[in-house]
Design a protein around this motif. Structure first.
Motif, PDB file in Angstrom:
ATOM      1  N   ASP A 219       0.824  -1.210   0.000  1.00  0.00           N
ATOM      2  CA  ASP A 219       0.000   0.000   0.000  1.00  0.00           C
ATOM      3  C   ASP A 219       0.859   1.262   0.000  1.00  0.00           C
ATOM      4  O   ASP A 219       0.583   2.221  -0.727  1.00  0.00           O
ATOM      5  CB  ASP A 219      -0.937   0.006   1.216  1.00  0.00           C
TER       6      ASP A 219
ATOM      7  N   ALA B 235      -6.940  -5.829  -5.118  1.00  0.00           N
ATOM      8  CA  ALA B 235      -7.533  -5.022  -4.059  1.00  0.00           C
ATOM      9  C   ALA B 235      -6.644  -3.845  -3.696  1.00  0.00           C
ATOM     10  O   ALA B 235      -7.127  -2.731  -3.448  1.00  0.00           O
ATOM     11  CB  ALA B 235      -7.788  -5.896  -2.827  1.00  0.00           C
ATOM     12  N   ALA B 236      -5.328  -4.056  -3.656  1.00  0.00           N
ATOM     13  CA  ALA B 236      -4.397  -2.977  -3.318  1.00  0.00           C
ATOM     14  C   ALA B 236      -4.411  -1.893  -4.394  1.00  0.00           C
ATOM     15  O   ALA B 236      -4.353  -0.692  -4.085  1.00  0.00           O
ATOM     16  CB  ALA B 236      -2.989  -3.535  -3.141  1.00  0.00           C
TER      17      ALA B 236
ATOM     18  N   ALA C 218      -6.941  -1.137  -6.352  1.00  0.00           N
ATOM     19  CA  ALA C 218      -8.209  -0.417  -6.209  1.00  0.00           C
ATOM     20  C   ALA C 218      -8.154   0.545  -5.020  1.00  0.00           C
ATOM     21  O   ALA C 218      -8.587   1.707  -5.122  1.00  0.00           O
ATOM     22  CB  ALA C 218      -9.353  -1.413  -6.042  1.00  0.00           C
ATOM     23  N   ALA C 219      -7.603   0.080  -3.886  1.00  0.00           N
ATOM     24  CA  ALA C 219      -7.495   0.930  -2.713  1.00  0.00           C
ATOM     25  C   ALA C 219      -6.569   2.114  -2.955  1.00  0.00           C
ATOM     26  O   ALA C 219      -6.751   3.187  -2.371  1.00  0.00           O
ATOM     27  CB  ALA C 219      -6.999   0.113  -1.522  1.00  0.00           C
ATOM     28  N   GLY C 220      -5.577   1.931  -3.826  1.00  0.00           N
ATOM     29  CA  GLY C 220      -4.642   2.996  -4.153  1.00  0.00           C
ATOM     30  C   GLY C 220      -5.162   3.979  -5.184  1.00  0.00           C
ATOM     31  O   GLY C 220      -4.434   4.906  -5.566  1.00  0.00           O
TER      32      GLY C 220
END
Length: 279
Positions: A129, A202-203, A205-207
């Protein structure tokens, strides 16, 4: 069959460039094929600014410049010895700086690069992240991040897992018989090797990355590739913790050669490729 490889970080191979722990892997045709699918994801033309992050000794940097000589290329890696080898081969065709993925936002101004490439090294990034946040800062709006890994949860086939276990287990037995100081890895398996394809998605998308495209490819790899892999610090240190990595690499290669002589084999391994856009 003799698959012995260079394991010294500065041993001469008779070339004009320094040898590194990754020299044998860089020269391996199966490794080149694995990289080709990643290079195909990098846009070319219009003199793009490209960051080869975790560039090592410049294997992928060199291929990037061959594909697009007009690009402005910067390579970054935390290992000065590897950067020395990259500079020796590429000269002023690229600029190289010391730094890891989390440091790029401190090394470069915002909106510096059109493309950031992480070739075969994202699994070595401890805090994904943090790294993606830093990369997002140095990419221009609409810039592209591409990376790949053949070391993730699901990369190995179930049929080939016993081959890895036999290789490492036999090498550890030889190390103990020779009185080498083999220890348990305090951290266990590195976290990056436990990530799944879904974890990376997922990382991203979160970023805040968008237009994420994921592709998995299977590669059939022979003993030459495995011998080259055994010579790398990542594999040797993880397989035989506590032993000098060059000694560990030599032990693993010796064990692999004996396995092959006893029962010739190939392995099938998956590599996953990602392409994503910073909005």
């Amino acid at each position: 069959m003799n698959a012995r490889t260079e394991t010294g970080s500065s041993r001469s191979t008779g070339d004009t460039e320094p040898s590194t722990d990754y020299a044998a892997l860089r020269r391996d045709p199966e490794y080149a094929e694995l990289n080709r699918a990643l290079l195909d994801l990098v846009p070319v033309g219009s003199g793009p600014a490209v960051l080869d992050l975790g560039c090592g000794d410049g294997a992928v940097s060199e291929q990037l410049l061959l594909r697009d000589p007009a690009m402005s290329l910067v390579g970054a890696d935390p290992e000065p010895d590897l950067l020395h080898a990259a500079r020796a081969r590429l000269g002023d065709r690229a600029r190289f700086v010391v730094g890891d993925a989390a440091a790029v936002s401190r090394l470069f101004p915002p909106d510096t690069f059109d493309t950031v490439v992480l070739a075969n090294c994202v699994h070595l990034v401890p805090d994904l992240d943090e790294a993606l946040a830093a990369i997002g800062q140095v990419l221009v709006g609409g810039g592209r991040l591409v990376f790949n890994s053949a070391f993730y949860s699901g990369a190995e086939t179930a049929a080939d897992l016993p081959l890895y276990a036999d290789l490492v287990g036999t090498a550890r037995g030889v190390a103990r018989s020779r009185g080498l100081p083999l220890t348990r890895s305090a951290a266990g398996r590195p976290s990056g090797l436990r990530r799944s394809v879904g974890d990376y998605q997922a990382a991203l998308a979160a970023g805040g990355f968008t237009e994420v495209v994921t592709t998995e490819r299977a590669f059939t790899l022979g003993p030459r590739f495995l011998a080259a892999l055994c010579s790398t610090p990542m594999f040797a240190a993880a397989a035989l913790p506590g032993i000098d990595r060059h000694t560990a690499a030599e032990l693993l290669t010796e064990t692999m050669e004996k396995q092959y002589e006893r029962a010739p084999f190939t392995i099938t391994r998956h590599c996953v490729y990602f392409s994503a856009i910073r909005p």
